[in-house]
Design an enzyme around this catalytic site. Sequence first.
Site, PDB file in Angstrom:
ATOM      1  N   GLU A  86     -77.936  11.573  65.366  1.00 22.75           N
ATOM      2  CA  GLU A  86     -78.019  10.655  64.228  1.00 22.75           C
ATOM      3  C   GLU A  86     -77.415  11.286  62.984  1.00 22.75           C
ATOM      4  O   GLU A  86     -76.765  10.607  62.174  1.00 22.75           O
ATOM      5  CB  GLU A  86     -79.476  10.246  63.975  1.00 22.75           C
ATOM      6  CG  GLU A  86     -80.066   9.358  65.061  1.00 22.75           C
ATOM      7  CD  GLU A  86     -79.287   8.057  65.233  1.00 22.75           C
ATOM      8  OE1 GLU A  86     -78.992   7.393  64.220  1.00 22.75           O
ATOM      9  OE2 GLU A  86     -78.958   7.716  66.386  1.00 22.75           O
TER      10      GLU A  86
ATOM     11  N   TRP B 154     -70.328 -10.510  56.771  1.00 24.83           N
ATOM     12  CA  TRP B 154     -71.088  -9.257  56.700  1.00 24.83           C
ATOM     13  C   TRP B 154     -71.127  -8.665  55.299  1.00 24.83           C
ATOM     14  O   TRP B 154     -72.065  -7.944  54.945  1.00 24.83           O
ATOM     15  CB  TRP B 154     -70.517  -8.223  57.685  1.00 24.83           C
ATOM     16  CG  TRP B 154     -69.064  -7.884  57.466  1.00 24.83           C
ATOM     17  CD1 TRP B 154     -67.983  -8.492  58.040  1.00 24.83           C
ATOM     18  CD2 TRP B 154     -68.526  -6.869  56.605  1.00 24.83           C
ATOM     19  NE1 TRP B 154     -66.805  -7.925  57.601  1.00 24.83           N
ATOM     20  CE2 TRP B 154     -67.118  -6.926  56.721  1.00 24.83           C
ATOM     21  CE3 TRP B 154     -69.089  -5.933  55.764  1.00 24.83           C
ATOM     22  CZ2 TRP B 154     -66.273  -6.071  56.009  1.00 24.83           C
ATOM     23  CZ3 TRP B 154     -68.258  -5.070  55.053  1.00 24.83           C
ATOM     24  CH2 TRP B 154     -66.865  -5.152  55.188  1.00 24.83           C
TER      25      TRP B 154
ATOM     26  N   TRP C 140     -73.235  -2.220  58.883  1.00 22.96           N
ATOM     27  CA  TRP C 140     -72.967  -3.660  58.818  1.00 22.96           C
ATOM     28  C   TRP C 140     -71.754  -4.041  59.657  1.00 22.96           C
ATOM     29  O   TRP C 140     -71.770  -5.044  60.371  1.00 22.96           O
ATOM     30  CB  TRP C 140     -72.796  -4.104  57.361  1.00 22.96           C
ATOM     31  CG  TRP C 140     -74.116  -4.483  56.783  1.00 22.96           C
ATOM     32  CD1 TRP C 140     -74.954  -3.707  56.032  1.00 22.96           C
ATOM     33  CD2 TRP C 140     -74.797  -5.727  56.965  1.00 22.96           C
ATOM     34  NE1 TRP C 140     -76.109  -4.395  55.743  1.00 22.96           N
ATOM     35  CE2 TRP C 140     -76.043  -5.633  56.294  1.00 22.96           C
ATOM     36  CE3 TRP C 140     -74.483  -6.911  57.634  1.00 22.96           C
ATOM     37  CZ2 TRP C 140     -76.965  -6.685  56.275  1.00 22.96           C
ATOM     38  CZ3 TRP C 140     -75.400  -7.955  57.618  1.00 22.96           C
ATOM     39  CH2 TRP C 140     -76.620  -7.849  56.946  1.00 22.96           C
TER      40      TRP C 140
ATOM     41  N   ASN D 118     -84.467   1.369  60.845  1.00 17.44           N
ATOM     42  CA  ASN D 118     -83.080   1.302  61.297  1.00 17.44           C
ATOM     43  C   ASN D 118     -82.848   0.278  62.405  1.00 17.44           C
ATOM     44  O   ASN D 118     -81.844  -0.441  62.391  1.00 17.44           O
ATOM     45  CB  ASN D 118     -82.612   2.677  61.786  1.00 17.44           C
ATOM     46  CG  ASN D 118     -81.122   2.691  62.076  1.00 17.44           C
ATOM     47  OD1 ASN D 118     -80.317   2.412  61.191  1.00 17.44           O
ATOM     48  ND2 ASN D 118     -80.741   2.966  63.311  1.00 17.44           N
TER      49      ASN D 118
ATOM     50  N   TRP E 297     -73.816  10.750  63.359  1.00 14.14           N
ATOM     51  CA  TRP E 297     -73.405   9.372  63.035  1.00 14.14           C
ATOM     52  C   TRP E 297     -73.159   9.263  61.531  1.00 14.14           C
ATOM     53  O   TRP E 297     -72.176   8.658  61.091  1.00 14.14           O
ATOM     54  CB  TRP E 297     -74.496   8.373  63.437  1.00 14.14           C
ATOM     55  CG  TRP E 297     -74.316   7.733  64.765  1.00 14.14           C
ATOM     56  CD1 TRP E 297     -75.056   7.949  65.888  1.00 14.14           C
ATOM     57  CD2 TRP E 297     -73.324   6.745  65.136  1.00 14.14           C
ATOM     58  NE1 TRP E 297     -74.587   7.158  66.932  1.00 14.14           N
ATOM     59  CE2 TRP E 297     -73.538   6.419  66.495  1.00 14.14           C
ATOM     60  CE3 TRP E 297     -72.286   6.119  64.444  1.00 14.14           C
ATOM     61  CZ2 TRP E 297     -72.753   5.482  67.174  1.00 14.14           C
ATOM     62  CZ3 TRP E 297     -71.498   5.182  65.123  1.00 14.14           C
ATOM     63  CH2 TRP E 297     -71.730   4.881  66.458  1.00 14.14           C
TER      64      TRP E 297
ATOM     65  N   TRP F 272     -65.956 -17.413  58.740  1.00 10.44           N
ATOM     66  CA  TRP F 272     -67.340 -17.279  58.295  1.00 10.44           C
ATOM     67  C   TRP F 272     -67.807 -18.574  57.641  1.00 10.44           C
ATOM     68  O   TRP F 272     -67.026 -19.286  57.015  1.00 10.44           O
ATOM     69  CB  TRP F 272     -67.478 -16.137  57.295  1.00 10.44           C
ATOM     70  CG  TRP F 272     -67.086 -14.780  57.796  1.00 10.44           C
ATOM     71  CD1 TRP F 272     -66.012 -14.041  57.403  1.00 10.44           C
ATOM     72  CD2 TRP F 272     -67.768 -13.984  58.771  1.00 10.44           C
ATOM     73  NE1 TRP F 272     -65.971 -12.845  58.064  1.00 10.44           N
ATOM     74  CE2 TRP F 272     -67.041 -12.780  58.921  1.00 10.44           C
ATOM     75  CE3 TRP F 272     -68.917 -14.174  59.542  1.00 10.44           C
ATOM     76  CZ2 TRP F 272     -67.426 -11.780  59.795  1.00 10.44           C
ATOM     77  CZ3 TRP F 272     -69.310 -13.168  60.415  1.00 10.44           C
ATOM     78  CH2 TRP F 272     -68.565 -11.981  60.533  1.00 10.44           C
TER      79      TRP F 272
END
Length: 481
Positions: A278, A363, A386, A345, A281, A310
């Site tokens: 993590e 988004w 996102w 998360n 990441w 969208w």
Amino acid sequence: MHLIWLRSDLRLHDNTALAAACERGPTVAVYLISADQWLAHDDAPCKVDFWLRNLQCLSQALDKLNIPLLIRHAATWDLAPEVLRDLCREMCIKAVHVNDEYGIHEARRDTQVARALDADGVTFQRYLDQLLFQPGSVLTKTGTYFQVYSQFRKVCYERLHTALPRLVATPKAQAPLSIDSDPIPQQVSGFAAPGESLRALWPAGEEEAQRRLEQFCDGQISYYPDARDFAAKPGTSQLSAYLAAGVVSPRQCLHAALQSNQGEFESGDVGAVTWINELLWREFYKHILVGYPRVSRHRAFRPETEALAWRDASEDLAAWQQARTGLPIIDAAMRQLLQTGWMHNRLRMVVAMFLTKNLLIDWREGERFFMRHLIDGDLAANNGGWQWSASTGTDSAPYFRIFSPLSQSEKFDGEGRFIKQWLPQLEALNKKQVHNPDALGGLFGVADYPRPIVDLKKSRERALAAFRSLPSRQAAGGADE
């Protein structure tokens, strides 16, 4: 005299630029209040308050080392060169030391500051501190930035095995200077002060950050792979806000995790290995920010997804923002965000997929809303998360992978404890009913809870159709990590 310009590195220990400045001679610290810039970047009021509270703690710590902390105001970063040049002239500064920050605005700011100071003969020294590896040093064999996390992680592991980043020594007290520290403002215009209940969830200071890190690595890290997805459990480290403000460093986190796992990266305690992944990441998304600047400009990482149709659905967006979608796990998660400045998360992914897939809303609307409310708001991580959920980003979820809020709720909040914590009007429902009150047909006890604003099955089909209509839907999918 040397100047340490503090930014997102609000700590005394393991601070590369601070240590370097102090090694070279008498040092003064400065922090710039940039209210208009923070507003332009959608920084949350609770986040700004968190910075100020941590600055207060840091000022006290620096005071014990006789390092004055000065406060200057530069409403936007365009004014930073002039403000810092004037300060350097006033105090006869010969070198300014900074820890690198990432993003196009940050890079432009530092370039302009360096140019202005160079004209006065002042050195601008930059250091790697916020990351384990210098962006541009972890590349593919063809010399490009990685777009797939697993490949990036593999190279990072190879580097860590041969050259583990060392912790930086804490500066020693210097001779007293005849310079007084400036008072730390308790509030900045344009940012409302959060309530005491929110502040109490996020105590300021390095001691609190280290307490959380030690508590997690000593007692919880082994259970991390199993507990981290359950919102009602204390399964995560709760360090993200401290990492974002630089109250704790990624090096400190890495060393603590390794210490709990006898120095192992890829074997031993699965929890430690998972948590280190993590951290990587976080590293990966920062490198993406540098390697692909378009994501700093609110552009999709995958250009073909800019053609997505969208929906312009202001009422649906408002329902999502205000936690009244009629889907309990979504509304509970959004209430957690609104009241605490933080969201679990797993739930960040669930609510992001609901907005971008089931509601088919851009988004960028979600990214902006999160930044305006997150105490741990970070451009790279927030944008990366996102775009992953929206299937527009690097190494993102394939467009056809759409989380069902109901199945996610049943799987990760089976007893409904998290839902009932944030939606007390559903307290009377049993663990089967609480995930989907609409199935009860409006029975007594849930009359004040809204019906779902969207049909999950039909909206899923609508999202799939929208993605399939893109020129290159295969490219839009990405790798399924």
